[in-house]
Design a protein around this motif. Structure first.
Motif, mmCIF file in Angstrom:
data_model
loop_
_atom_site.group_PDB
_atom_site.id
_atom_site.type_symbol
_atom_site.label_atom_id
_atom_site.label_comp_id
_atom_site.label_asym_id
_atom_site.label_seq_id
_atom_site.Cartn_x
_atom_site.Cartn_y
_atom_site.Cartn_z
ATOM 1 N N ALA A 121 70.757 56.541 59.614
ATOM 2 C CA ALA A 121 71.888 55.609 59.617
ATOM 3 C C ALA A 121 71.687 54.584 58.512
ATOM 4 N N CYS A 122 72.705 54.438 57.653
ATOM 5 C CA CYS A 122 72.624 53.488 56.538
ATOM 6 C C CYS A 122 73.708 52.424 56.670
ATOM 7 N N CYS A 123 73.425 51.272 56.131
ATOM 8 C CA CYS A 123 74.433 50.211 56.045
ATOM 9 C C CYS A 123 74.114 49.406 54.791
ATOM 10 N N GLN A 124 74.892 49.654 53.736
ATOM 11 C CA GLN A 124 74.661 48.950 52.464
ATOM 12 C C GLN A 124 75.620 47.774 52.348
ATOM 13 N N GLN A 125 75.092 46.574 52.248
ATOM 14 C CA GLN A 125 75.877 45.354 52.014
ATOM 15 C C GLN A 125 77.024 45.240 53.014
ATOM 16 N N GLY A 126 76.712 45.488 54.285
ATOM 17 C CA GLY A 126 77.744 45.366 55.311
ATOM 18 C C GLY A 126 77.349 44.421 56.431
ATOM 19 N N LEU A 127 76.066 44.392 56.790
ATOM 20 C CA LEU A 127 75.653 43.649 57.988
ATOM 21 C C LEU A 127 75.956 42.158 57.876
ATOM 22 N N GLN A 128 75.899 41.622 56.643
ATOM 23 C CA GLN A 128 76.161 40.181 56.501
ATOM 24 C C GLN A 128 77.595 39.808 56.872
ATOM 25 N N PHE A 129 78.518 40.791 56.855
ATOM 26 C CA PHE A 129 79.924 40.497 57.152
ATOM 27 C C PHE A 129 80.295 40.764 58.604
ATOM 28 N N VAL A 130 79.369 41.336 59.370
ATOM 29 C CA VAL A 130 79.667 41.689 60.757
ATOM 30 C C VAL A 130 79.397 40.465 61.638
ATOM 31 N N ALA A 131 80.397 40.085 62.428
ATOM 32 C CA ALA A 131 80.247 38.885 63.254
ATOM 33 C C ALA A 131 79.101 39.067 64.257
ATOM 34 N N ASP A 132 79.045 40.232 64.909
ATOM 35 C CA ASP A 132 78.012 40.484 65.925
ATOM 36 C C ASP A 132 76.925 41.387 65.309
ATOM 37 N N ARG A 133 76.013 40.763 64.555
ATOM 38 C CA ARG A 133 74.988 41.560 63.850
ATOM 39 C C ARG A 133 74.051 42.253 64.836
ATOM 40 N N ALA A 134 73.661 41.547 65.893
ATOM 41 C CA ALA A 134 72.767 42.165 66.894
ATOM 42 C C ALA A 134 73.479 43.340 67.561
ATOM 43 N N GLY A 135 74.781 43.176 67.821
ATOM 44 C CA GLY A 135 75.553 44.257 68.434
ATOM 45 C C GLY A 135 75.622 45.473 67.512
ATOM 46 N N ALA A 136 75.793 45.248 66.199
ATOM 47 C CA ALA A 136 75.850 46.361 65.245
ATOM 48 C C ALA A 136 74.501 47.077 65.180
ATOM 49 N N LEU A 137 73.411 46.310 65.178
ATOM 50 C CA LEU A 137 72.084 46.955 65.134
ATOM 51 C C LEU A 137 71.812 47.714 66.430
ATOM 52 N N ALA A 138 72.288 47.188 67.556
ATOM 53 C CA ALA A 138 72.122 47.906 68.832
ATOM 54 C C ALA A 138 72.871 49.236 68.783
ATOM 55 N N GLU A 139 74.062 49.232 68.163
ATOM 56 C CA GLU A 139 74.826 50.475 68.027
ATOM 57 C C GLU A 139 74.124 51.468 67.095
ATOM 58 N N LEU A 140 73.564 50.967 65.992
ATOM 59 C CA LEU A 140 72.828 51.847 65.070
ATOM 60 C C LEU A 140 71.628 52.466 65.786
ATOM 61 N N HIS A 141 70.975 51.678 66.612
ATOM 62 C CA HIS A 141 69.827 52.164 67.393
ATOM 63 C C HIS A 141 70.289 53.236 68.386
ATOM 64 N N ARG A 142 71.420 52.990 69.039
ATOM 65 C CA ARG A 142 71.919 53.925 70.054
ATOM 66 C C ARG A 142 72.273 55.285 69.458
ATOM 67 N N VAL A 143 72.942 55.284 68.285
ATOM 68 C CA VAL A 143 73.438 56.563 67.753
ATOM 69 C C VAL A 143 72.349 57.366 67.041
ATOM 70 N N LEU A 144 71.217 56.723 66.715
ATOM 71 C CA LEU A 144 70.125 57.457 66.050
ATOM 72 C C LEU A 144 69.341 58.297 67.065
ATOM 73 N N THR A 145 68.860 59.441 66.617
ATOM 74 C CA THR A 145 67.953 60.238 67.448
ATOM 75 C C THR A 145 66.605 59.519 67.513
ATOM 76 N N PRO A 146 65.812 59.741 68.567
ATOM 77 C CA PRO A 146 64.455 59.182 68.566
ATOM 78 C C PRO A 146 63.724 59.685 67.316
ATOM 79 N N GLY A 147 63.097 58.781 66.592
ATOM 80 C CA GLY A 147 62.445 59.154 65.327
ATOM 81 C C GLY A 147 63.383 59.095 64.135
ATOM 82 N N GLY A 148 64.679 58.861 64.386
ATOM 83 C CA GLY A 148 65.658 58.766 63.299
ATOM 84 C C GLY A 148 65.402 57.521 62.456
ATOM 85 N N ARG A 149 65.944 57.557 61.227
ATOM 86 C CA ARG A 149 65.624 56.488 60.276
ATOM 87 C C ARG A 149 66.827 55.583 59.999
ATOM 88 N N LEU A 150 66.543 54.295 59.966
ATOM 89 C CA LEU A 150 67.544 53.287 59.588
ATOM 90 C C LEU A 150 67.267 52.813 58.167
#
Ligand SMILES: C[S@@+](CC[C@H](N)C(=O)[O-])C[C@H]1O[C@@H](n2cnc3c(N)ncnc32)[C@H](O)[C@@H]1O
Length: 279
Positions: A121-150
């Motif tokens: 899962a990649c996010c280039q120059q996007g997280l700074q614009f997301v109001a709920d940054r912790a929520g976005a990272l939680a979603e990235l964590h959820r959709v990744l497979t165990p061992g998947g890379r951020l």
């Protein structure tokens, strides 16, 4: 004047999305995509998600790396950005045998993807614009497979950007505080420890943060002002200024950029943070 950039997460008009693809992508984000993917290292056959994809430069570069047996999905909140992303990737797909990229309109903090469904899962120059940054990272964590890379990148803070400081300051003096804040907003999540903490608190392990720097070249201060404003939410604001205000703004900008001006135009470094981690 509302602050269009920070209030709505770098939301552009449709023609701004085309200007973004023509100006900002070759200036900054094509090189940024290569640096990000070199660090997160997607491999052939992997399923890759590009969140806050914009016009899709990371997704397109990733498609070359995951190859015909891989899958790439781009997610963005902005329909204008996705329209350009679809057009550019369709033109590329016509010239190759790669699977098409899937484009999805959604917010980073509410991804319409199954849990454990992507390998990278990649996010280039996007997280700074997301109001709920912790929520976005939680979603990235959820959709990744165990061992998947951020892999994510955010600009370093404004103090590390010698080209953008004069632009922000000239906007503040000649246009107003809101325009200055808008141009400064991409640099709002530029502290390495802050980004590292956010990623760690979301449950990722092996968190590694790097400072990555590359050179920027432009023909002139005018090209810089027009390129930045046309491809940002400030386009309408700058275009509506009186000619004498624009003249004074450009004189001020040229003076601030004098230490970064040579016989070919402007040259300054652009600094970003690249953070990789494992789910
Ligand atoms: C500076 S652009 C970066 C685009 C792209 N990643 C690139 O490297 O060119 C920021 C993008 O973040 C998107 N964005 C902002 N808030 C978002 C959110 N909550 N969810 C998804 N995308 C968002 C904007 O629509 C915009 O396309």
């Amino acid at each position: 004047m509302t602050n269009a950039t920070t209030a709505h997460g770098w939301q552009l008009q449709e023609d701004s999305a085309s200007a973004y693809e023509r100006y900002l992508v070759p200036l900054l984000f094509e090189a940024g995509a290569r640096h990000l993917l070199d660090n997160v290292r997607p491999g052939p056959g992997q399923r890759l998600l590009d969140v806050a994809s914009g016009t899709g430069i990371v997704a397109r570069e990733a498609l070359r790396r995951v190859g015909p047996s891989g899958e790439v999905t781009g997610v963005d909140l902005n329909p204008g950005m996705l329209t350009v992303a679809r057009e550019v990737s369709a033109a590329n797909a016509a010239a190759s045998d790669a699977a098409p990229i899937s484009w999805v309109e959604a917010s980073a903090d509410d991804l319409p993807l199954a849990s454990a469904s992507v390998d990278v899962a990649c996010c280039q120059q996007g997280l700074q614009f997301v109001a709920d940054r912790a929520g976005a990272l939680a979603e990235l964590h959820r959709v990744l497979t165990p061992g998947g890379r951020l892999g994510l990148s955010t600009c370093r803070s404004l103090g590390h950007q010698p080209g953008y400081v004069p632009l922000v300051e000239a906007l503040r003096r000649h246009v107003g505080e809101s325009a200055a804040e808008g141009m400064a907003s991409p640099f709002a999540l530029g502290d390495l420890q802050e980004v590292r903490s956010l990623v760690t608190e979301a449950g990722f392990r092996d968190v590694e943060a790097r400072i990555v720097v590359w050179p920027v070249r432009l023909d002139s201060p005018e090209a810089f002002l027009w390129g930045e404003s046309a491809s940002s939410p400030l386009g309408g604001v700058i275009a509506a200024l009186d000619a004498d205000v624009i003249h004074e703004l450009l004189v001020d900008l040229a003076s601030g950029l004098a230490p970064h001006t040579d016989d070919a135009g402007l040259s300054f470094p652009f600094q970003t943070l690249v953070v990789t981690a494992t789910r």
